[in-house]
Scaffold this active site. Structure first.
Site, PDB file in Angstrom:
ATOM      1  N   HIS A 103     -15.897  -1.460   9.684  1.00 43.74           N
ATOM      2  CA  HIS A 103     -16.007  -2.526  10.680  1.00 43.74           C
ATOM      3  C   HIS A 103     -17.416  -3.083  10.593  1.00 43.74           C
ATOM      4  CE1 HIS A 103     -16.148  -4.758  14.347  1.00 43.74           C
ATOM      5  NE2 HIS A 103     -16.995  -3.948  14.913  1.00 43.74           N
ATOM      6  N   HIS A 139     -19.917  -6.885  11.521  1.00 46.67           N
ATOM      7  CA  HIS A 139     -19.995  -8.262  12.005  1.00 46.67           C
ATOM      8  C   HIS A 139     -20.462  -9.150  10.862  1.00 46.67           C
ATOM      9  CE1 HIS A 139     -20.034  -7.354  16.602  1.00 46.67           C
ATOM     10  NE2 HIS A 139     -19.394  -6.405  15.953  1.00 46.67           N
ATOM     11  N   ASP A 145      -5.593 -11.917  -4.931  1.00 51.79           N
ATOM     12  CA  ASP A 145      -5.850 -10.723  -5.755  1.00 51.79           C
ATOM     13  C   ASP A 145      -6.006  -9.461  -4.908  1.00 51.79           C
ATOM     14  OD1 ASP A 145      -5.759 -11.773  -8.341  1.00 51.79           O
ATOM     15  OD2 ASP A 145      -7.868 -12.319  -8.359  1.00 51.79           O
ATOM     16  N   HIS A 195     -14.292 -11.229  18.313  1.00 49.05           N
ATOM     17  CA  HIS A 195     -15.076 -10.070  17.929  1.00 49.05           C
ATOM     18  C   HIS A 195     -15.484 -10.139  16.445  1.00 49.05           C
ATOM     19  CE1 HIS A 195     -15.355  -5.353  18.172  1.00 49.05           C
ATOM     20  NE2 HIS A 195     -16.437  -5.922  17.718  1.00 49.05           N
ATOM     21  N   TYR A 216      -3.916  -5.658 -14.711  1.00 50.12           N
ATOM     22  CA  TYR A 216      -5.345  -5.985 -14.617  1.00 50.12           C
ATOM     23  C   TYR A 216      -6.150  -4.697 -14.721  1.00 50.12           C
ATOM     24  CZ  TYR A 216      -9.715  -7.830 -12.743  1.00 50.12           C
ATOM     25  OH  TYR A 216     -11.029  -8.184 -12.566  1.00 50.12           O
TER      26      TYR A 216
END
Lengths: 235, 235, 235, 235
Positions: free
Chosen positions: B97, B99, B122, B173, B231
């Site tokens: 998490h 910002h 992708d 948020h 890939y």
């Protein structure tokens, strides 16, 4: 031995951070600190670059009279603004003024920075206000003092608490930020710059965007700053 | 000898990458990892800067009870969100998490990030969803847990697979991203940030832009992630 | 001794520049070069990061058949696109494909990049074209080859000279750039990225902006590239 | 011993700063200086990268005739523009031309850069003007000279003082900036780039934005540049 060497060191270091963090290019910024017990303000000298700045270059002034106590150079030309803020915002221990890019953009645009998210709410308890433009009379006489006057007026008129909203954007000019210490003022200046940048881009994604609900603002501001704050480690 | 030293090392390193890659300034981000066999979650302590973080600072918690197993400091204030996601998204081994700027911009704007190109396809098999805003009740009681609740609800309501869409933006948020390991969660967080930035600028060039056709989304996602992926190098 | 060691070295170095210059994050880009006398194409292996790449990792393929001549790993998944371009654009000696930010933005927006100034005109003799979107059939069968097919089609349909317009943006995907050598392809990829960024911002200042007059385009392109070029030092 | 070694050193160093500060990528910029007593102009050679540049590479020319006095390479292709400006703007001691991003954006957009704040007013005493687009005749014959001609014409037509407005944006092309010395020209080029960036973003926050009042422009420009300047340290 230097007078007030700890204050000088701290103010010198925070001024250097202005350059190092990119808040200001050239010499577009200055930081100060206050020792309220001693009645002394320490501030950057005018027009000196950040890299060569030394604690011995920091200028010491009387908080009451504004007269120079120690230091060889002229203090920052913005000194009267700093002094006025220290005299009226009693919880403030450090002040930073820079022409940081996005803070200056909102100042130039003459718009307050709305609280669009929790990043903002973690440090500013509501919108970051915009001052009114100074009048011709205010610019022509005691311009830098009057910059402080309109900031204090802005907080008084809107009943804002400078301890909860530690910054402002000055119409046509640039931001000021502050905090309990010079280091905290720097952190708030960095947050102001980033939330100013986030606010512009958020409006570009959603032009009709409104501020977050008051209960979310309360939650985020108070979990870091209220009596029952629980962010970070216990001190 | 430290308990779960490998998990601590990995979680410590990925937290440091949050700072090094610029995903978060100050301490605006945290990463965790889980050892499902041992039932242990490892997470960043709250409010500690990335540079000084050491594996010994990482806090260990029980996946089931959320109680602390080891570590001196408080765990990240976002810990209840991480725990809730580990409990409901079973393929997830690491969560980040932050910002980060553009991810937060879309979160603040309360808009999902459409899939406008193969860079997005992708790594994310469709739009990156936006949660609903939490209610006042949800914010006032168990706020961080309820952040996890609305993420899980968002994926359930739209029948999305967290293994195929390894991230979300939370209204008002910021983003969360995840992956099979903490390192993969970091990669997905970096991709989320870049595709969020690309999506804003793509809309500025072409305001009427629509998502890419489903067959192109299928092709790019599946050539990297499907059964017949071709890939990269064979493992 | 390695086969084609000079070609390998050059292709390896240019691939490393993709990471170093920030044209691509993670492994979002690849460069190749051709030795037309030997009929050999050298290209980056798939999914390898730029820092650890060595000349010995570079994969060698037959220009005619596309079969591997030397190298341990899989070649880039975009290899069929590179091969098709080498076969149809005879003046091209090096090709770069990246998901560089602003080039990708114009590709996602499905818009050609107009020539708004002399920075663009110094390297590209007119707008940088946009391909059409591939059909479902083209994506499902030989996708990477068909990416090359629509690029060649785009230049043929608009009667563009790949020697004068050394790049393209592929709808919903990202840019390709090329040049007489891998180093020149890199320079053109960097120019494409910067003029894509300038074009977006120029339209933001002046939404009605038109391309520069043809005589200014001629002047700038030809003073660097025409028979009577006078930019730089004589060779 | 080299002729005019001090001038060469200074011009070499400022050219290197163009690369180091990011004002120009590749070789998209050049700086020059003049010794008016000696009638000598020193300028970057054409197409040489900034890192390898040495004082001995700097080309010396006669201010009057434009003929080469010393130096092995061709002077910058923009030399006739520099010479024309030195001949008509007598207070100018150094000139910089770059394709810096935001300055070029306003040039391409064919718009003057309005004075939206004190950052701008500290260095430019009003809007940074835009030249008219050159005619086909002016481009086809003596293009670089005519670039100088339209700059001088622009200042004459609008009665602007190049000592007070040390820069311009050229329609469809890029900015020029100047100053009393090459170092001061560099500073003005950096300011022009940043105020160009601020102006674009300010208009995005407030599309109806007007220039700051004349009394605020006067105050900021004159506190740094007027007879009673009080910014910086006494010299």
């Amino acid at each position: 031995m230097m007078q007030h060497s700890e204050l000088r060191e701290s103010v010198c270091q925070i001024n250097k951070e202005i350059g190092r963090t990119g808040l200001a290019m050239l010499t577009w910024g200055n930081a100060s600190g206050v020792d309220r017990d001693a009645g002394v303000v320490a501030i950057k000298p005018s027009g000196i670059d950040y890299e060569s700045l030394q604690p011995s270059n920091i200028v010491l002034l009387s908080l009451d009279s504004g007269e120079k106590i120690d230091g060889e150079g002229r203090p920052s030309s913005d000194t009267p603004t700093h002094l006025h803020l220290y005299r009226h915002f009693e919880s403030v221990g450090g002040i930073i003024h820079t022409h940081s890019h996005y803070g200056t953009v909102w100042a130039q645009a003459c718009r307050k920075i709305p609280c669009f998210g929790t990043t903002h709410a973690d440090s500013f308890y509501g919108a970051i206000p915009i001052t009114r433009m100074l009048t011709e009379e205010e610019v022509d006489h005691d311009y830098e003092l009057n910059t402080g006057v309109v900031i204090v007026e802005c907080f008084a008129d809107q009943d804002l608490n400078p301890g909860e909203i530690p910054g402002v954007v000055c119409a046509g000019h640039a931001p000021f930020a502050w905090g309990a210490t010079p280091a905290k003022a720097l952190e708030n200046a960095l947050v102001l710059e980033e939330v100013a940048r986030m606010a512009l881009h958020s409006l570009q994604v959603n032009p009709g965007l409104q501020a977050i609900p008051g209960y979310l603002l309360d939650k985020h501001y108070l979990r870091k700053h209220g009596e029952n704050a629980y962010y970070g480690q216990p001190e």
